[in-house]
Design a protein around this motif. Structure first.
Motif, PDB file in Angstrom:
ATOM      1  N   THR A   1       0.837  -1.206   0.000  1.00 13.11           N
ATOM      2  CA  THR A   1       0.000   0.000   0.000  1.00 13.11           C
ATOM      3  C   THR A   1       0.866   1.247   0.000  1.00 13.11           C
ATOM      4  O   THR A   1       0.587   2.206  -0.738  1.00 13.11           O
ATOM      5  CB  THR A   1      -0.932  -0.004   1.225  1.00 13.11           C
ATOM      6  OG1 THR A   1      -1.754  -1.174   1.165  1.00 13.11           O
ATOM      7  CG2 THR A   1      -1.802   1.230   1.270  1.00 13.11           C
TER       8      THR A   1
ATOM      9  N   TYR B   1       2.351   1.657  -3.463  1.00 16.73           N
ATOM     10  CA  TYR B   1       1.312   2.097  -4.402  1.00 16.73           C
ATOM     11  C   TYR B   1       1.057   3.598  -4.226  1.00 16.73           C
ATOM     12  O   TYR B   1       1.029   4.345  -5.210  1.00 16.73           O
ATOM     13  CB  TYR B   1       0.018   1.302  -4.186  1.00 16.73           C
ATOM     14  CG  TYR B   1      -1.117   1.871  -5.000  1.00 16.73           C
ATOM     15  CD1 TYR B   1      -1.198   1.619  -6.361  1.00 16.73           C
ATOM     16  CD2 TYR B   1      -2.079   2.686  -4.416  1.00 16.73           C
ATOM     17  CE1 TYR B   1      -2.220   2.156  -7.123  1.00 16.73           C
ATOM     18  CE2 TYR B   1      -3.096   3.232  -5.171  1.00 16.73           C
ATOM     19  CZ  TYR B   1      -3.165   2.966  -6.523  1.00 16.73           C
ATOM     20  OH  TYR B   1      -4.171   3.512  -7.275  1.00 16.73           O
TER      21      TYR B   1
ATOM     22  N   ASP C   1       1.794  -7.330  -4.047  1.00 14.37           N
ATOM     23  CA  ASP C   1       0.335  -7.474  -4.145  1.00 14.37           C
ATOM     24  C   ASP C   1      -0.070  -7.393  -5.612  1.00 14.37           C
ATOM     25  O   ASP C   1      -0.298  -6.309  -6.140  1.00 14.37           O
ATOM     26  CB  ASP C   1      -0.359  -6.369  -3.344  1.00 14.37           C
ATOM     27  CG  ASP C   1      -1.877  -6.443  -3.430  1.00 14.37           C
ATOM     28  OD1 ASP C   1      -2.407  -7.483  -3.886  1.00 14.37           O
ATOM     29  OD2 ASP C   1      -2.536  -5.466  -3.037  1.00 14.37           O
TER      30      ASP C   1
ATOM     31  N   ASN D   1      -4.073  -5.981  -6.954  1.00 14.07           N
ATOM     32  CA  ASN D   1      -4.606  -4.624  -6.839  1.00 14.07           C
ATOM     33  C   ASN D   1      -4.978  -4.115  -8.229  1.00 14.07           C
ATOM     34  O   ASN D   1      -4.102  -3.809  -9.033  1.00 14.07           O
ATOM     35  CB  ASN D   1      -3.559  -3.713  -6.184  1.00 14.07           C
ATOM     36  CG  ASN D   1      -4.040  -2.288  -6.020  1.00 14.07           C
ATOM     37  OD1 ASN D   1      -5.001  -1.858  -6.637  1.00 14.07           O
ATOM     38  ND2 ASN D   1      -3.346  -1.553  -5.181  1.00 14.07           N
TER      39      ASN D   1
ATOM     40  N   ASP E   1      -6.221  -1.252  -9.243  1.00 10.64           N
ATOM     41  CA  ASP E   1      -5.788   0.122  -9.503  1.00 10.64           C
ATOM     42  C   ASP E   1      -4.311   0.171  -9.873  1.00 10.64           C
ATOM     43  O   ASP E   1      -3.889   1.005 -10.674  1.00 10.64           O
ATOM     44  CB  ASP E   1      -6.048   1.010  -8.284  1.00 10.64           C
ATOM     45  CG  ASP E   1      -7.540   1.166  -7.999  1.00 10.64           C
ATOM     46  OD1 ASP E   1      -8.329   1.121  -8.960  1.00 10.64           O
ATOM     47  OD2 ASP E   1      -7.890   1.306  -6.817  1.00 10.64           O
TER      48      ASP E   1
END
Length: 142
Positions: free
Chosen positions: A48, A51, A77, A80, A82
């Motif tokens: 996160t 990102y 990850d 995801n 997006d």
């Protein structure tokens, strides 16, 4: 007699060490499980963070840095959507790497099959494929 006493003493010491060894193995297994849980938790947080860092870089026009952050996040990850969409945008609009853009648009659509942008992205993928076919037949010479 002395030999028998020494043997019994060594035997007791061996059994005590074996018991301690089993206890240590159990504690090590528990520690390994704790470490595994912490790594899984921190990997999600790191993904996160990377990102969000990529988004900030892209907004600032630092596309190479954004691409690096997004790619690093992808290793942690890969689910995801997006992330795939932003990678596709950079590959398409900034880098001109249409094959990579197509792959990430497709990965986005796999992750979000009912996307409101589905038709638009399918048209875009088709258009990028046509461009790729043309450039492979007639490569631009520098």
């Amino acid at each position: 007699l002395a030999f028998k006493k020494a043997y019994e003493k060594d035997k007791q010491a061996y059994h005590a060490m074996a018991g301690e060894s089993k206890e240590l193995k159990k504690e090590m297994a528990e520690l390994n499980q704790s470490i595994k849980r912490l790594k899984e938790k921190s990997a999600g947080q790191e993904a996160t963070f990377l990102y969000n860092l990529g988004v900030a870089f892209a907004r600032g026009g630092l596309y190479d840095d954004a691409l690096k952050a997004f790619t690093d996040s992808l290793t942690l990850d890969s689910n995801n959507p997006d992330l795939h969409y932003n990678l596709a945008l950079i590959y398409e609009t900034v880098k001109g790497e249409n094959a990579k853009a197509i792959k990430h648009y497709q990965d986005y659509l796999k992750s979000v099959p009912d996307s409101i942008e589905r038709y638009k992205l399918e048209v875009k993928i088709d258009s990028l494929r046509r461009v790729l076919r043309k450039t492979k037949k007639y490569p631009v010479l520098d």
